[in-house]
Design a protein around this motif. Structure first.
Motif, PDB file in Angstrom:
ATOM      1  N   UNK A 126       0.814  -1.214   0.000  1.00 62.02           N
ATOM      2  CA  UNK A 126       0.000   0.000   0.000  1.00 62.02           C
ATOM      3  C   UNK A 126       0.849   1.266   0.000  1.00 62.02           C
ATOM      4  N   UNK A 127       2.132   1.153   0.347  1.00 64.74           N
ATOM      5  CA  UNK A 127       3.023   2.322   0.389  1.00 64.74           C
ATOM      6  C   UNK A 127       4.366   1.941  -0.228  1.00 64.74           C
ATOM      7  N   UNK A 128       4.403   1.744  -1.546  1.00 64.36           N
ATOM      8  CA  UNK A 128       5.618   1.220  -2.181  1.00 64.36           C
ATOM      9  C   UNK A 128       6.809   2.168  -2.122  1.00 64.36           C
ATOM     10  N   UNK A 129       6.570   3.458  -1.906  1.00 60.77           N
ATOM     11  CA  UNK A 129       7.668   4.424  -1.849  1.00 60.77           C
ATOM     12  C   UNK A 129       8.019   4.822  -0.419  1.00 60.77           C
ATOM     13  N   UNK A 130       7.397   4.150   0.547  1.00 56.37           N
ATOM     14  CA  UNK A 130       7.676   4.398   1.960  1.00 56.37           C
ATOM     15  C   UNK A 130       7.473   5.869   2.326  1.00 56.37           C
ATOM     16  N   UNK A 131       6.429   6.462   1.774  1.00 53.76           N
ATOM     17  CA  UNK A 131       6.168   7.874   2.049  1.00 53.76           C
ATOM     18  C   UNK A 131       5.728   8.095   3.492  1.00 53.76           C
ATOM     19  N   UNK A 132       5.168   7.058   4.103  1.00 53.49           N
ATOM     20  CA  UNK A 132       4.746   7.189   5.492  1.00 53.49           C
ATOM     21  C   UNK A 132       5.880   7.544   6.429  1.00 53.49           C
ATOM     22  N   UNK A 133       7.097   7.099   6.094  1.00 49.35           N
ATOM     23  CA  UNK A 133       8.265   7.405   6.925  1.00 49.35           C
ATOM     24  C   UNK A 133       8.943   8.711   6.527  1.00 49.35           C
ATOM     25  N   UNK A 134       8.364   9.415   5.555  1.00 46.53           N
ATOM     26  CA  UNK A 134       8.896  10.722   5.151  1.00 46.53           C
ATOM     27  C   UNK A 134       7.785  11.766   5.187  1.00 46.53           C
ATOM     28  N   UNK A 161      -5.900   3.526 -12.395  1.00 42.05           N
ATOM     29  CA  UNK A 161      -5.886   2.266 -11.645  1.00 42.05           C
ATOM     30  C   UNK A 161      -4.493   1.906 -11.132  1.00 42.05           C
ATOM     31  N   UNK A 162      -3.448   2.471 -11.704  1.00 44.08           N
ATOM     32  CA  UNK A 162      -2.069   2.163 -11.324  1.00 44.08           C
ATOM     33  C   UNK A 162      -1.510   3.160 -10.310  1.00 44.08           C
ATOM     34  N   UNK A 163      -2.330   4.077  -9.823  1.00 43.62           N
ATOM     35  CA  UNK A 163      -1.853   5.176  -8.979  1.00 43.62           C
ATOM     36  C   UNK A 163      -1.090   4.668  -7.759  1.00 43.62           C
ATOM     37  N   UNK A 164       0.123   5.185  -7.552  1.00 43.86           N
ATOM     38  CA  UNK A 164       0.931   4.717  -6.421  1.00 43.86           C
ATOM     39  C   UNK A 164       0.444   5.296  -5.094  1.00 43.86           C
ATOM     40  N   UNK A 165      -0.490   6.250  -5.153  1.00 40.80           N
ATOM     41  CA  UNK A 165      -1.062   6.784  -3.910  1.00 40.80           C
ATOM     42  C   UNK A 165      -2.528   6.389  -3.742  1.00 40.80           C
ATOM     43  N   UNK A 166      -2.953   5.329  -4.373  1.00 41.63           N
ATOM     44  CA  UNK A 166      -4.362   4.956  -4.256  1.00 41.63           C
ATOM     45  C   UNK A 166      -4.723   4.525  -2.834  1.00 41.63           C
ATOM     46  N   UNK A 167      -3.712   4.166  -2.028  1.00 46.56           N
ATOM     47  CA  UNK A 167      -3.961   3.784  -0.634  1.00 46.56           C
ATOM     48  C   UNK A 167      -3.401   4.814   0.351  1.00 46.56           C
ATOM     49  N   UNK A 168      -2.999   5.969  -0.132  1.00 48.94           N
ATOM     50  CA  UNK A 168      -2.386   6.980   0.733  1.00 48.94           C
ATOM     51  C   UNK A 168      -3.397   7.461   1.783  1.00 48.94           C
ATOM     52  N   UNK A 169      -2.951   7.690   3.022  1.00 50.15           N
ATOM     53  CA  UNK A 169      -3.874   8.132   4.088  1.00 50.15           C
ATOM     54  C   UNK A 169      -4.213   9.622   3.972  1.00 50.15           C
ATOM     55  N   UNK A 170      -4.980   9.957   2.947  1.00 46.54           N
ATOM     56  CA  UNK A 170      -5.320  11.362   2.726  1.00 46.54           C
ATOM     57  C   UNK A 170      -6.105  11.950   3.893  1.00 46.54           C
ATOM     58  N   UNK A 320      10.307   8.846 -17.496  1.00 48.26           N
ATOM     59  CA  UNK A 320       9.452   7.683 -17.702  1.00 48.26           C
ATOM     60  C   UNK A 320       9.803   6.722 -16.572  1.00 48.26           C
ATOM     61  N   UNK A 321       8.885   6.612 -15.616  1.00 52.99           N
ATOM     62  CA  UNK A 321       9.152   5.820 -14.426  1.00 52.99           C
ATOM     63  C   UNK A 321       8.826   4.346 -14.640  1.00 52.99           C
ATOM     64  N   UNK A 322       9.634   3.501 -14.032  1.00 49.35           N
ATOM     65  CA  UNK A 322       9.229   2.109 -13.921  1.00 49.35           C
ATOM     66  C   UNK A 322       8.084   2.045 -12.919  1.00 49.35           C
ATOM     67  N   UNK A 323       7.360   0.964 -12.942  1.00 53.00           N
ATOM     68  CA  UNK A 323       6.148   0.862 -12.137  1.00 53.00           C
ATOM     69  C   UNK A 323       6.473   0.786 -10.646  1.00 53.00           C
ATOM     70  N   UNK A 324       5.773   1.601  -9.862  1.00 52.78           N
ATOM     71  CA  UNK A 324       5.883   1.506  -8.406  1.00 52.78           C
ATOM     72  C   UNK A 324       4.971   0.372  -7.942  1.00 52.78           C
ATOM     73  N   UNK A 325       5.498  -0.599  -7.189  1.00 50.16           N
ATOM     74  CA  UNK A 325       4.728  -1.808  -6.868  1.00 50.16           C
ATOM     75  C   UNK A 325       3.596  -1.560  -5.866  1.00 50.16           C
ATOM     76  N   UNK A 326       2.549  -0.916  -6.355  1.00 52.43           N
ATOM     77  CA  UNK A 326       1.395  -0.605  -5.522  1.00 52.43           C
ATOM     78  C   UNK A 326       0.432  -1.791  -5.497  1.00 52.43           C
ATOM     79  N   UNK A 327      -0.113  -2.059  -4.343  1.00 47.19           N
ATOM     80  CA  UNK A 327      -1.093  -3.135  -4.204  1.00 47.19           C
ATOM     81  C   UNK A 327      -2.305  -2.843  -5.087  1.00 47.19           C
ATOM     82  N   UNK A 328      -2.640  -3.793  -5.945  1.00 50.93           N
ATOM     83  CA  UNK A 328      -3.755  -3.616  -6.869  1.00 50.93           C
ATOM     84  C   UNK A 328      -3.323  -3.308  -8.287  1.00 50.93           C
TER      85      UNK A 328
END
Length: 375
Positions: A126-134, A161-170, A320-328
């Motif tokens: 749910x947080x492939x870029x570890x943004x929660x710790x930053x 559908x590929x959004x890497x923040x689709x599970x971000x705690x907004x 052009x980013x490689x895919x961030x491994x987001x759940x879903x």
């Protein structure tokens, strides 16, 4: 009624009884031609639909989308569970660029919910870029030394559908207008920061009156040099670039950079090119960053056409980013090796200034990792 001059001869409108909207649009078009000669920012077409209206009319279910594309329920994947987890939202201007009757259309695949998203896949989180710790305080992500990212809103004009923040705690990062003091205080406490990135969600979902106030406060901080805005909204609803937006970006003392998000050449049309011209005339640098997506743009032809379309519209390919491994989103992923080989082939067909940097964001690294194409 006189509407123009051609080779020194005044032309009379032969359609005096046209609807007033058409007559006004014609006047504005010709007036803008004059303004371009003197290198000033043209006024917007008064007949253009307001972006908020187009947003309100966005497609919110597959049942709304099927008839517009000539598809049936049998053509599309089951999506009830995926829709419950992450709702569909697709503006009609974006739908209008999809190919009628093509269930594999690359624009459609980016927004079409599929219950395959609900299958657990090892290595996707749910947080492939570890943004929660930053996320040192509400609405701020500070991963890199000299720039911070501000989560301005949790909403977007389109749900990719590929959004890497689709599970971000907004919900934990919603910033009320009066809470911007905390952002200013954070910047004052970190004088090394010289660039602010407005992100989200999509920052251009905010009203221009709100954005104007935020930018005015950032302008007052002498440490800042640049304002960066990450947005997909001008791609999916080009009318978002309006007079109000052009006013506040042109008045900022900061160097303003708009980083659009487009993944396929079919997303770029003349309506976007026209808006980019206005942005550049207002002093904005316009870049694009995309994501490599299986079945969408993972071919040499798709990548070459995207860069060519962007440049023709006045937009410079950036990342052009490689895919961030987001759940879903595992079904969109391609391997790093395949990405490098693909971009190696693309590099043989494009000049260097049209080659976006192939990059991966690795949690904990002090900068993005640029990957060399394999020739």
């Amino acid at each position: 009624m006189f509407v123009g001059v051609h080779r020194g001869i005044i032309k009379r409108d032969s359609q005096e009884r046209r609807p007033i909207g058409q007559r006004l649009a014609a006047i504005i078009t010709q007036f803008n031609l004059i303004l371009q000669i003197f290198d000033v920012i043209p006024i917007q077409n008064a007949t253009e639909t307001h972006w908020s209206t187009e947003l309100a009319q966005a497609i919110k279910s597959p049942a709304e989308l099927w008839p517009l594309l000539g598809l049936t329920e049998q053509d599309l994947p089951a999506a009830h569970k995926a829709m419950a987890s992450f709702k569909m939202l697709v503006p009609r201007p974006f739908v209008s660029r999809m190919e009628f009757g093509n269930v594999n259309d690359p624009l459609l695949k980016q927004v079409l919910a599929d219950d395959i998203e609900m299958l657990p896949v090892a290595g996707y989180s749910k947080d492939p870029l570890d943004e929660g710790n930053h996320n040192p305080q509400k609405a701020i992500v500070h991963k890199y030394e000299r720039r911070i990212l501000v989560i301005t809103t949790g909403t977007c004009a389109v749900n990719c559908r590929y959004c890497f923040r689709r599970h971000f705690p907004y919900g934990d990062n919603q910033l009320a207008q009066k809470e911007w003091d905390s952002v200013i205080d954070y910047l004052k406490d970190h004088p090394e920061v010289n660039e602010v990135i407005l992100s989200g969600g999509d920052p251009l979902m905010l009203k221009d009156s709100q954005l104007s106030q935020h930018i005015a406060r950032l302008n007052d901080l002498p440490q800042l040099k640049r304002l960066r805005i990450h947005s997909r909204l001008p791609v999916v609803i080009p009318s978002r670039i309006n007079d109000e937006l052009l006013a506040w970006v042109s008045q900022s003392r900061l160097d303003v950079v708009l980083v659009l998000h487009s993944n396929h050449a079919h997303e770029i049309d003349q309506s976007i090119a026209d808006k980019v011209a206005l942005l550049k005339r207002a002093g904005v640098t316009v870049l694009n960053q995309g994501v490599l997506l299986r079945g969408v743009n993972d071919s040499v032809e798709a990548q070459v056409n995207l860069s060519e379309a962007l440049f023709a519209a006045g937009i410079l390919p950036y990342y052009m980013f490689t895919f961030d491994p987001i759940e879903g989103g595992a079904h969109f992923d391609i391997s790093i090796e395949a990405a490098q080989q693909l971009m190696g082939q693309v590099a043989q067909k494009l000049p260097g200034y049209l080659m976006p940097k192939l990059a991966k964001e690795i949690p904990g690294e002090p900068a993005k990792t640029v990957l060399a194409p394999r020739l």
